[in-house]
Design an enzyme around this catalytic site. Structure first.
Site, mmCIF file in Angstrom:
data_model
loop_
_atom_site.group_PDB
_atom_site.id
_atom_site.type_symbol
_atom_site.label_atom_id
_atom_site.label_comp_id
_atom_site.label_asym_id
_atom_site.label_seq_id
_atom_site.Cartn_x
_atom_site.Cartn_y
_atom_site.Cartn_z
ATOM 1 N N ARG A 70 89.859 -19.952 14.865
ATOM 2 C CA ARG A 70 90.552 -19.498 16.069
ATOM 3 C C ARG A 70 89.660 -18.535 16.837
ATOM 4 O O ARG A 70 88.869 -17.799 16.255
ATOM 5 C CB ARG A 70 91.865 -18.798 15.693
ATOM 6 N N TYR A 199 89.115 -27.355 16.972
ATOM 7 C CA TYR A 199 89.473 -26.723 15.690
ATOM 8 C C TYR A 199 90.981 -26.504 15.562
ATOM 9 O O TYR A 199 91.622 -26.012 16.502
ATOM 10 C CB TYR A 199 88.739 -25.379 15.497
ATOM 11 N N LYS A 208 100.181 -22.386 15.584
ATOM 12 C CA LYS A 208 100.184 -20.991 16.005
ATOM 13 C C LYS A 208 100.646 -20.844 17.455
ATOM 14 O O LYS A 208 101.357 -19.900 17.812
ATOM 15 C CB LYS A 208 98.799 -20.362 15.799
ATOM 16 N N HIS A 228 104.815 -15.024 10.842
ATOM 17 C CA HIS A 228 103.666 -15.587 10.116
ATOM 18 C C HIS A 228 103.912 -15.396 8.612
ATOM 19 O O HIS A 228 103.274 -14.575 7.968
ATOM 20 C CB HIS A 228 102.399 -14.852 10.569
ATOM 21 N N SER A 250 95.855 -13.981 8.132
ATOM 22 C CA SER A 250 95.151 -15.233 7.862
ATOM 23 C C SER A 250 94.181 -15.069 6.699
ATOM 24 O O SER A 250 93.459 -14.068 6.620
ATOM 25 C CB SER A 250 94.383 -15.670 9.100
ATOM 26 N N CYS A 252 94.731 -14.423 3.608
ATOM 27 C CA CYS A 252 95.044 -13.317 2.696
ATOM 28 C C CYS A 252 96.039 -13.724 1.617
ATOM 29 O O CYS A 252 96.643 -12.870 0.965
ATOM 30 C CB CYS A 252 95.561 -12.110 3.475
ATOM 31 N N ASP A 279 103.099 -20.831 5.743
ATOM 32 C CA ASP A 279 102.424 -20.153 6.858
ATOM 33 C C ASP A 279 103.382 -19.578 7.902
ATOM 34 O O ASP A 279 103.130 -18.517 8.439
ATOM 35 C CB ASP A 279 101.446 -21.125 7.547
ATOM 36 N N ARG A 373 89.112 -26.425 5.851
ATOM 37 C CA ARG A 373 90.556 -26.563 5.624
ATOM 38 C C ARG A 373 90.923 -27.954 5.138
ATOM 39 O O ARG A 373 90.200 -28.921 5.356
ATOM 40 C CB ARG A 373 91.305 -26.302 6.940
HETATM 41 P P1 GTP Z 1 95.948 -18.896 6.441
HETATM 42 O O1 GTP Z 1 96.132 -20.349 6.202
HETATM 43 O O2 GTP Z 1 94.688 -18.584 7.172
HETATM 44 O O3 GTP Z 1 97.120 -18.254 7.119
HETATM 45 O O4 GTP Z 1 95.691 -18.199 4.998
HETATM 46 P P2 GTP Z 1 96.636 -17.826 3.765
HETATM 47 O O5 GTP Z 1 97.295 -16.508 4.007
HETATM 48 O O6 GTP Z 1 97.522 -18.968 3.435
HETATM 49 O O7 GTP Z 1 95.591 -17.582 2.583
HETATM 50 P P3 GTP Z 1 95.258 -18.461 1.274
HETATM 51 O O8 GTP Z 1 96.404 -18.515 0.321
HETATM 52 O O9 GTP Z 1 94.670 -19.746 1.702
HETATM 53 O O10 GTP Z 1 94.133 -17.563 0.582
HETATM 54 C C1 GTP Z 1 92.932 -17.240 1.241
HETATM 55 C C2 GTP Z 1 91.916 -16.700 0.281
HETATM 56 O O11 GTP Z 1 92.446 -15.613 -0.474
HETATM 57 C C3 GTP Z 1 91.455 -17.738 -0.746
HETATM 58 O O12 GTP Z 1 90.059 -17.668 -0.868
HETATM 59 C C4 GTP Z 1 92.122 -17.304 -2.023
HETATM 60 O O13 GTP Z 1 91.370 -17.678 -3.145
HETATM 61 C C5 GTP Z 1 92.245 -15.797 -1.867
HETATM 62 N N1 GTP Z 1 93.429 -15.279 -2.600
HETATM 63 C C6 GTP Z 1 94.705 -15.724 -2.492
HETATM 64 N N2 GTP Z 1 95.545 -15.067 -3.332
HETATM 65 C C7 GTP Z 1 94.781 -14.166 -3.986
HETATM 66 C C8 GTP Z 1 95.071 -13.157 -4.994
HETATM 67 O O14 GTP Z 1 96.202 -12.978 -5.446
HETATM 68 N N3 GTP Z 1 94.019 -12.404 -5.408
HETATM 69 C C9 GTP Z 1 92.752 -12.585 -4.916
HETATM 70 N N4 GTP Z 1 91.788 -11.797 -5.380
HETATM 71 N N5 GTP Z 1 92.439 -13.517 -3.983
HETATM 72 C C10 GTP Z 1 93.438 -14.292 -3.526
HETATM 73 C C1 SPV Z 2 95.542 -18.861 10.310
HETATM 74 O O1 SPV Z 2 94.440 -18.568 10.792
HETATM 75 O O2 SPV Z 2 96.431 -17.999 10.103
HETATM 76 C C2 SPV Z 2 95.828 -20.257 9.926
HETATM 77 C C3 SPV Z 2 94.898 -21.289 10.327
HETATM 78 O O3 SPV Z 2 96.866 -20.532 9.325
HETATM 79 S S1 SPV Z 2 95.031 -21.688 12.007
HETATM 80 O O4 SPV Z 2 95.882 -22.876 12.134
HETATM 81 O O5 SPV Z 2 93.704 -21.971 12.471
HETATM 82 O O6 SPV Z 2 95.644 -20.606 12.717
HETATM 83 MN MN MN Z 3 98.117 -18.680 8.950
#
Ligand code: GTP
Ligand code: SPV
Ligand code: MN
Length: 590
Positions: A70, A199, A208, A228, A250, A252, A279, A373
């Protein structure tokens, strides 16, 4: 044409006249039509087919290297009045913006096809669902929208013949020119214009752009919330399910938490975790006065790197069929995919995300983009909730905020009440990630994980949260804050995270049920260290104690930062939040 709705037809005609495509194709959602589009994308090289035995129905796509995340600096909220966009959004006068973008769209689809995509955000027929129509010149967008939304003719049935309540999305790849990339929202016109990107977050306009930026504005006007947030259910051995929603910025950990596998200590007792969403949550008070949530999406657009059998088994399982991979490594030996953190066995004969040959054994460069992704259908997820398609949604007992904080925030705490919880959410901060372009690892304030996604003035958004609490009264969810990312002096994460986060969620569930104790601290209620179940972990109770520690000096610094941040909002900052900040400072200096 798939509808007699004049508002849709007139708008499509207007946009066709502007973009001048060679042909217009209405997407009915049939497998026949989608298969023809897949073949076309394979023939043009836009998509590549993967091993159909190991990954049936799966495709690979690479974006242009300048177009991988983004672009917050080029994302605009064009409300008529500047103050309605607020200090955290880029703003431009809508007339000016239309005048600037119209020539860019003029004739942009000459030699191309325009696809007309009707889609529903939310289960078709749900009182919480809403309709969108996206016009695009990208087959990649059509195929992704098929996974991420309820796409096709049925979405129009939901709109009816006369309604004007649909979001008008116009997208063109144009030349993928980063200098002329714009992601623009006109909340008062129900309109989104996106140009020069291919993207995900910039072009899958249901996600979003609609489900957060436009929907947050609609929610404020109509008495509901677009957040979110992931949504999950924890089922106890008696079969009772408690639903939790959680907002993390994002990349996290939302997808990971939403699909977690209970640790042995809970699994053996019969606890289960169900995924409703990973999400976005749309939340509205139900007939019984509680807050109900639906997931407006139909699939997962998840971060690939770090996803593996141990960290997120269910996400990985979700990607085994009918999935689109974007910007990952292509393993040429068996025509499969790979990314950093999948396993310890990177392929030697491979293509990296930029399209260049790549040898995982010798290369010093990453093979997959950090924001690569997968787009996977929700029905593939082994732990998808039986309530996933429930039009009424699920009742939320707890809302959780969290982010990446190396030091300040403890493992978990509970707010004193709803208004204090709004304060906690509004002051969230987190280290930035690769999900957006720009520096990574810098701490920034990201209220409710909505900084890049709130479609109106953030001060009014805080006020809306406070109003919702008033409306919900004692039926309001309890509010918590978590942090999985505290580090030790060497920079290693202290808390094991992932599935073990359930240990923290269990304290949250018990607090909602009134069966767990708490200790009052300056920042909120915390568990007693021994109330976090660590059976089966190789950490002891002192580590938990340390993770729960509230460092008063750090928090005094934090309060200063909050003052600075709040100053941005001027008189739009609700007085209640200033009061909460003063109260925090008083508690800290006691
Ligand atoms: P978006 O799709 O961008 O909104 O991201 P998201 O909030 O769904 O994050 P996602 O669960 O994909 O995790 C993103 C990164 O954080 C990955 O590399 C995970 O491995 C890492 N991660 C997730 N949960 C944990 C946790 O409990 N501990 C640690 N250390 N890392 C974590
Ligand atoms: C985020 O960035 O929080 C995502 C991926 O979930 S995107 O669809 O690119 O916003
Ligand atoms: Mn997201």
């Amino acid at each position: 044409m798939l509808t007699n709705n004049k508002n849709v037809i007139n708008w499509v005609d207007e946009m066709v006249a502007l973009c001048k495509p060679d042909q217009v194709v209405w997407i009915d959602g049939s497998e026949e039509q989608l298969n023809a589009l897949r073949d076309e994308a394979l023939a043009s090289g836009e998509m590549e087919k993967l091993n159909q035995e190991k990954l049936p129905g799966c495709l690979l796509h690479r974006t242009v290297p300048n177009d991988v995340a983004r672009v917050e600096a080029r994302t605009f909220i064009c409300s008529r009045k500047e103050e309605d966009a607020g200090p955290t959004n880029n703003w431009c006068d809508p007339k000016e913006m239309y005048a600037k973008l119209t020539p860019m769209y003029d004739g942009v689809m000459k030699g191309r096809t325009m696809y007309v995509i009707p889609y529903s955000m939310g289960p078709i027929g749900s009182p919480l669902a809403k309709v969108g129509v996206e016009l695009t010149d990208s087959i990649y967008v059509v195929l992704n929208m098929d996974i991420m939304t309820r796409m096709g003719k049925a979405a129009f049935e939901n709109l009816g013949e006369t309604s004007d309540d649909f979001v008008r999305g116009l997208h063109s790849k144009a030349d993928i020119d980063p200098e002329n990339r714009y992601i623009v929202h006109f909340p008062e016109d129900n309109t989104i214009w996106s140009i020069n990107s291919g993207y995900g977050g910039n072009v899958l306009l249901g996600k979003k752009c609609f489900a957060l930026r436009i929907a947050s504005y609609q929610g404020k006007n109509e008495g509901w919330m677009a957040e979110h947030m992931l949504i999950l259910g924890i089922e106890n051995p008696k079969g009772e399910v408690t639903y939790i929603s959680a907002a993390f910025p994002s990349a996290c950990g939302k997808t990971n938490l939403a699909m977690l596998i209970p640790p042995e200590v809970y699994a053996k007792q019969g606890y289960k975790v169900w995924t409703v969403g990973d999400d976005i949550a749309w939340l509205k008070p139900g007939k019984d006065g509680r807050l109900y949530a639906i997931n407006p999406e139909n699939g997962f657009f998840g971060v690939a790197p770090g996803t593996n059998e141990k960290s997120n088994f269910n996400a990985l399982a979700s990607t085994k069929k009918n999935t689109i991979f974007t910007n990952v490594v292509h393993n040429l030996d068996d025509d499969t995919v790979w990314w950093e953190g999948l396993d310890k066995n990177p392929p030697e004969n491979a293509v990296e995300w930029t399209g260049k040959p790549w040898n995982g054994k010798t290369s010093t460069e990453k093979g997959a983009h950090p924001n690569s992704r997968f787009t996977a259908p929700a029905i593939n997820c082994p732990c998808i909730s039986p309530e996933f398609n429930n039009p009424e949604g699920v009742p939320i007992s707890a809302m959780v905020f969290g982010g990446r904080r190396a030091k300040t925030a403890p493992l978990v705490y509970q707010s004193f009440d709803w208004n204090h919880g709004v304060f906690v959410g509004s002051t969230m901060a987190s280290e930035t990630t690769a999900a957006a372009t720009g520096a990574v690892g810098v701490v920034r304030r990201d209220p409710m994980a909505m900084l890049p996604f709130c479609g109106y003035h953030m001060g009014d958004y805080f006020a809306h949260w406070l109003e919702m609490g008033e409306k919900l009264g004692d039926k309001a969810p309890k509010i918590f804050n978590v942090n999985w990312f505290r580090t030790d002096d060497e920079g290693h994460f202290i808390w094991p995270g992932f599935g073990d986060n359930m240990r923290v969620l269990m304290w949250i569930v018990d607090r909602c049920k009134g069966t767990a104790d708490a200790v009052e601290t300056a920042i909120g209620y915390e568990p007693k260290p021994e109330d976090i179940n660590i059976e089966g972990l190789d950490i002891d109770v002192d580590v938990v104690k340390n993770l729960l520690n509230v460092d008063v000096d750090l928090w005094k610094e934090e309060a200063k930062g909050i003052h600075e941040f709040y100053a941005k909002f001027g008189d739009k900052l609700p007085a209640e939040l200033s009061k909460q900040l003063t109260a925090l400072e008083e508690r800290l200096s006691k």
